[in-house]
Design a protein around this motif. Structure first.
Motif, mmCIF file in Angstrom:
data_model
loop_
_atom_site.group_PDB
_atom_site.id
_atom_site.type_symbol
_atom_site.label_atom_id
_atom_site.label_comp_id
_atom_site.label_asym_id
_atom_site.label_seq_id
_atom_site.Cartn_x
_atom_site.Cartn_y
_atom_site.Cartn_z
ATOM 1 N N SER A 46 0.555 -0.851 0.000
ATOM 2 C CA SER A 46 0.129 -0.160 -0.359
ATOM 3 C C SER A 46 1.174 1.291 0.100
ATOM 4 O O SER A 46 0.407 2.444 0.096
ATOM 5 C CB SER A 46 -0.904 0.116 1.227
ATOM 6 N N THR A 47 2.180 1.679 0.132
ATOM 7 C CA THR A 47 2.896 2.385 0.503
ATOM 8 C C THR A 47 4.534 2.089 -0.146
ATOM 9 O O THR A 47 4.831 0.713 0.128
ATOM 10 C CB THR A 47 3.066 3.062 1.908
ATOM 11 N N ALA A 48 4.958 3.239 -0.500
ATOM 12 C CA ALA A 48 6.328 2.379 -1.297
ATOM 13 C C ALA A 48 7.352 2.440 -0.181
ATOM 14 O O ALA A 48 7.726 1.383 -0.140
ATOM 15 C CB ALA A 48 7.247 4.175 -1.149
ATOM 16 N N GLU A 49 7.072 2.988 1.033
ATOM 17 C CA GLU A 49 7.978 2.486 2.243
ATOM 18 C C GLU A 49 6.899 0.675 3.042
ATOM 19 O O GLU A 49 8.192 0.203 2.764
ATOM 20 C CB GLU A 49 7.610 3.290 3.721
ATOM 21 N N LYS A 50 6.126 0.400 2.981
ATOM 22 C CA LYS A 50 5.899 -1.166 3.156
ATOM 23 C C LYS A 50 6.698 -2.061 1.971
ATOM 24 O O LYS A 50 6.620 -2.488 2.373
ATOM 25 C CB LYS A 50 4.405 -0.738 3.553
ATOM 26 N N ASN A 51 6.051 -1.542 0.993
ATOM 27 C CA ASN A 51 6.593 -2.087 -0.223
ATOM 28 C C ASN A 51 8.110 -2.439 -0.605
ATOM 29 O O ASN A 51 8.145 -3.809 0.003
ATOM 30 C CB ASN A 51 6.525 -1.786 -1.579
ATOM 31 N N HIS A 103 12.172 -3.519 -10.617
ATOM 32 C CA HIS A 103 11.309 -2.772 -12.154
ATOM 33 C C HIS A 103 10.322 -2.073 -12.252
ATOM 34 O O HIS A 103 9.552 -2.217 -12.909
ATOM 35 C CB HIS A 103 11.870 -4.191 -13.697
ATOM 36 N N MET A 104 9.529 -2.118 -10.849
ATOM 37 C CA MET A 104 8.108 -1.039 -10.121
ATOM 38 C C MET A 104 8.431 -0.555 -9.107
ATOM 39 O O MET A 104 8.993 -0.863 -8.882
ATOM 40 C CB MET A 104 7.705 -2.666 -9.543
ATOM 41 N N GLN A 105 7.809 -0.045 -9.116
ATOM 42 C CA GLN A 105 8.058 1.171 -8.013
ATOM 43 C C GLN A 105 6.570 1.956 -7.120
ATOM 44 O O GLN A 105 5.374 2.248 -7.991
ATOM 45 C CB GLN A 105 9.129 2.047 -8.085
ATOM 46 N N VAL A 106 5.911 2.122 -6.166
ATOM 47 C CA VAL A 106 5.503 2.652 -5.694
ATOM 48 C C VAL A 106 5.205 3.711 -5.815
ATOM 49 O O VAL A 106 6.224 4.796 -5.367
ATOM 50 C CB VAL A 106 4.760 2.233 -4.291
ATOM 51 N N SER A 107 4.540 4.269 -6.630
ATOM 52 C CA SER A 107 3.676 6.038 -7.325
ATOM 53 C C SER A 107 3.316 6.666 -6.275
ATOM 54 O O SER A 107 3.179 7.772 -6.237
ATOM 55 C CB SER A 107 3.731 6.076 -8.049
ATOM 56 N N ALA A 108 2.122 5.980 -5.168
ATOM 57 C CA ALA A 108 0.986 6.718 -4.527
ATOM 58 C C ALA A 108 0.280 5.656 -3.703
ATOM 59 O O ALA A 108 0.458 4.395 -3.502
ATOM 60 C CB ALA A 108 -0.270 7.838 -5.661
ATOM 61 N N GLY A 109 0.512 6.195 -1.978
ATOM 62 C CA GLY A 109 -0.378 5.598 -1.310
ATOM 63 C C GLY A 109 -1.179 5.565 -1.176
ATOM 64 O O GLY A 109 -2.222 5.572 -2.175
#
Length: 186
Positions: free
Chosen positions: A79-84, A107-113
């Motif tokens: 759900s968030t970049a930090e949790k990911n 090759h993937m990054q969370v862009s929005a929570g």
């Protein structure tokens, strides 16, 4: 809310889970179910990544054999970049080290929570069908991909991610999940 037929079609693919997850409100669970629940929670908090990586690697090798070396292993975003990062960075690296699968994590990054699925009960479909990650589409195009997620309940997060990757040209083989949610103990 009606579900997109591409997303519902993802449910017809291979989906394997390693444990059963019983939410805390289910009271009549045994010691093994409680231990599995703790492992799941520890994994979500970044503490049990080695144990889960070992289990995952064994299952991947059973499912795919030597073919695993040509498959991209990629996690459904948290759900968030930090949790990911906490949940999946070291885990993905370790699974790919053990199996020689191709690591999709970089090759993937969370862009929005977004709210976690269990925190968004009123319209959970909307919470899960919004794309919250940016993918390197050139990397995924033409590749066989196996998605991993920590818990599958209805499969909407998995199916949305799979549908998006296929729209980018990937071939999603199916999903491997640490656990599937169950509400009754048999």
């Amino acid at each position: 809310m009606a579900m997109d037929k591409n997303i519902t079609g993802q449910a017809n693919k291979v989906m394997v889970w390693l444990m059963k997850y019983y939410p805390v409100r289910i009271k009549n669970v045994g010691e093994q179910q409680k231990a599995d629940r703790q492992t799941i929670w520890d994994f979500k908090d970044g503490r049990a990544y080695e144990q889960v990586a070992q289990m995952t690697a064994r299952h991947l090798q059973e499912l795919f054999g030597s073919r695993i070396t040509s498959i991209v292993f990629s996690c459904v975003p948290a759900s968030t970049a930090e949790k990911n990062e906490l949940r999946y960075k070291r885990f993905s690296e370790r699974v790919c080290e053990l199996t020689h699968a191709i690591n999709g994590y970089p090759h993937m990054q969370v862009s929005a929570g977004r709210l976690a699925v269990h925190e968004h009960r009123r319209d959970e479909t909307e919470a899960r069908t919004t794309q919250m990650a940016d993918y390197d589409t050139d990397f995924f195009k033409g590749k066989d991909v196996l998605l991993f997620d920590d818990i599958i309940t209805k499969g909407i997060s998995y199916a949305t991610t799979a549908d998006y990757l296929e729209a980018c040209g990937a071939n999603v083989l199916g999903g491997l999940f640490l656990a599937k949610t169950f509400y009754k103990v048999r």
